[in-house]
Design a protein around this motif. Structure first.
Motif, PDB file in Angstrom:
ATOM      1  N   ARG A  79      -1.039   4.732  -8.870  1.00 57.48           N
ATOM      2  CA  ARG A  79      -0.947   4.782  -7.411  1.00 57.48           C
ATOM      3  C   ARG A  79      -2.134   4.098  -6.748  1.00 57.48           C
ATOM      4  N   VAL A 126      -0.247   8.488 -13.249  1.00 53.88           N
ATOM      5  CA  VAL A 126       0.168   8.669 -11.855  1.00 53.88           C
ATOM      6  C   VAL A 126      -0.964   8.311 -10.892  1.00 53.88           C
ATOM      7  N   SER A 147      -2.101   0.364  -7.086  1.00 61.70           N
ATOM      8  CA  SER A 147      -1.216  -0.270  -6.109  1.00 61.70           C
ATOM      9  C   SER A 147      -1.908  -0.385  -4.759  1.00 61.70           C
ATOM     10  N   VAL A 153       4.592   9.123  -2.741  1.00 58.97           N
ATOM     11  CA  VAL A 153       4.888   8.390  -3.976  1.00 58.97           C
ATOM     12  C   VAL A 153       6.384   8.112  -4.136  1.00 58.97           C
ATOM     13  N   GLY A 211       5.549   2.202  -5.325  1.00 60.45           N
ATOM     14  CA  GLY A 211       4.184   1.697  -5.249  1.00 60.45           C
ATOM     15  C   GLY A 211       3.321   2.192  -6.396  1.00 60.45           C
ATOM     16  N   MET A 212       3.578   1.647  -7.590  1.00 58.86           N
ATOM     17  CA  MET A 212       2.772   1.967  -8.768  1.00 58.86           C
ATOM     18  C   MET A 212       2.407   0.650  -9.439  1.00 58.86           C
ATOM     19  N   VAL A 240      -0.392   6.961   1.016  1.00 58.42           N
ATOM     20  CA  VAL A 240      -0.859   7.053  -0.365  1.00 58.42           C
ATOM     21  C   VAL A 240      -0.165   8.202  -1.091  1.00 58.42           C
ATOM     22  N   TYR A 277      -2.055   0.628   3.406  1.00 55.83           N
ATOM     23  CA  TYR A 277      -2.537   1.995   3.234  1.00 55.83           C
ATOM     24  C   TYR A 277      -3.753   2.274   4.119  1.00 55.83           C
TER      25      TYR A 277
END
Length: 297
Positions: A83, A79, A86, A105, A109-110, A102, A95
């Motif tokens: 993240r 995770v 990305s 989630v 966006g991974m 950010v 971002y």
């Protein structure tokens, strides 16, 4: 009932990305894909650790209890790494303009390459804490990753994102947010190659050729095969709109990040050697402690 949009030769199923709406909470297919992928990987990892036939001298470097503990490490690595990968590799300007994004989630966006780095860091920490041989832990994790890749790519397809380039192949689809042109369902290509094919290749290597007995080989094979599959699919997949192509209009960010994986994978396979955990002092001490605990109980 799932509504269908009829375009091209095949139909794209417009599946609601939210599979359960409780009002105060929405559960999405994308999140479920991560949960199922991690669950399947954990169960498969436990079976690998408990199968003495796969290990030299029938001694596994990992216990079932340690495999259970590893789930927390791997989840955080996936995770957090995915993240921030990305953020850094694919959409840094967005971002930078909106830092709080950010943490959102649920908007997607991974990045796989970021998740890979996060997993490697998690494995390194886990091995230091639990006295598990690093290379073999990397091999075990590599054998389990295809589950997450498969379900993740299926979730990308359900979300109608990361679509392919325009094409006239019979199985082309029109994605709702990608314009009127039929496109490659590249998410399904990746699910097949990075999920199913990669799992089969690793399974043959581990269960038919005994490659867990040569630390680094399985991890190297995973890196090489994934990178080759990813580079291949990138020829049929549209690059991120804000990044586009690099160096002459054909190289994508996915390709650039996969090239080092190819080289590291080749190194891992080339320099793997047979190793017996029956003489590994970390394993001997750990198993002696476990036996003492069992006698005390």
């Amino acid at each position: 009932m799932i509504p269908f949009t009829t375009f091209g030769v095949l139909t794209y199923p417009q599946i609601d990305p939210v599979f359960l709406d409780l009002g105060f909470l929405q559960l999405r297919w994308y999140g479920l894909a991560y949960v199922v992928g991690i669950l399947c990987g954990w169960l498969y990892g436990r079976s690998i650790a408990s199968n003495p036939k796969l290990w030299p001298d029938r001694v596994s470097p990992l216990t079932k209890t340690e495999a259970d503990d590893f789930v927390l490490y791997i989840t955080l690595g996936i995770v957090l790494g995915g993240r921030f990968g990305s953020v850094l590799f694919y959409d840094f300007e967005r971002y930078l303009a909106d830092p709080l994004a950010v943490f959102r989630v649920w908007e997607g966006g991974m990045a796989f390459h970021g998740g890979l780095i996060g997993v490697v860091i998690a494995i390194f920490i886990f091995c230091r804490v639990h006295k598990v041989p690093l290379w073999s832990m990397l091999d075990i994790a590599a054998a389990c990753v295809p589950f997450g890749l498969f379900f993740g790519r299926v979730a990308n397809f359900i979300n109608g994102e990361l679509w392919g380039a325009p094409t006239n192949v019979p199985w082309a689809m029109v994605f709702p947010d990608a314009g009127p042109e039929p496109r490659h369902p590249s998410q399904l290509y990746e699910a097949a190659l990075e999920g199913i094919l990669l799992f089969v290749v690793l399974r043959i290597a581990t269960h038919h050729f005994g490659m867990f007995k040569r630390p680094r080989f399985v991890g190297g094979l995973f890196l090489f095969t994934y990178a080759a599959a990813r580079i291949f699919v990138e020829f049929f997949r549209m690059p991120d709109a804000h990044l586009g192509y690099f160096f002459g209009g054909w190289l994508t960010m996915g390709m650039i990040l996969s090239i080092p994986m190819l080289l590291i994978g080749l190194w891992g396979m080339a320099y793997s050697r047979y190793h017996s955990y029956a003489v590994d002092p970390r394993i001997i001490a750990k198993r002696a402690k476990a036996e003492e605990g069992a006698k005390a109980a």
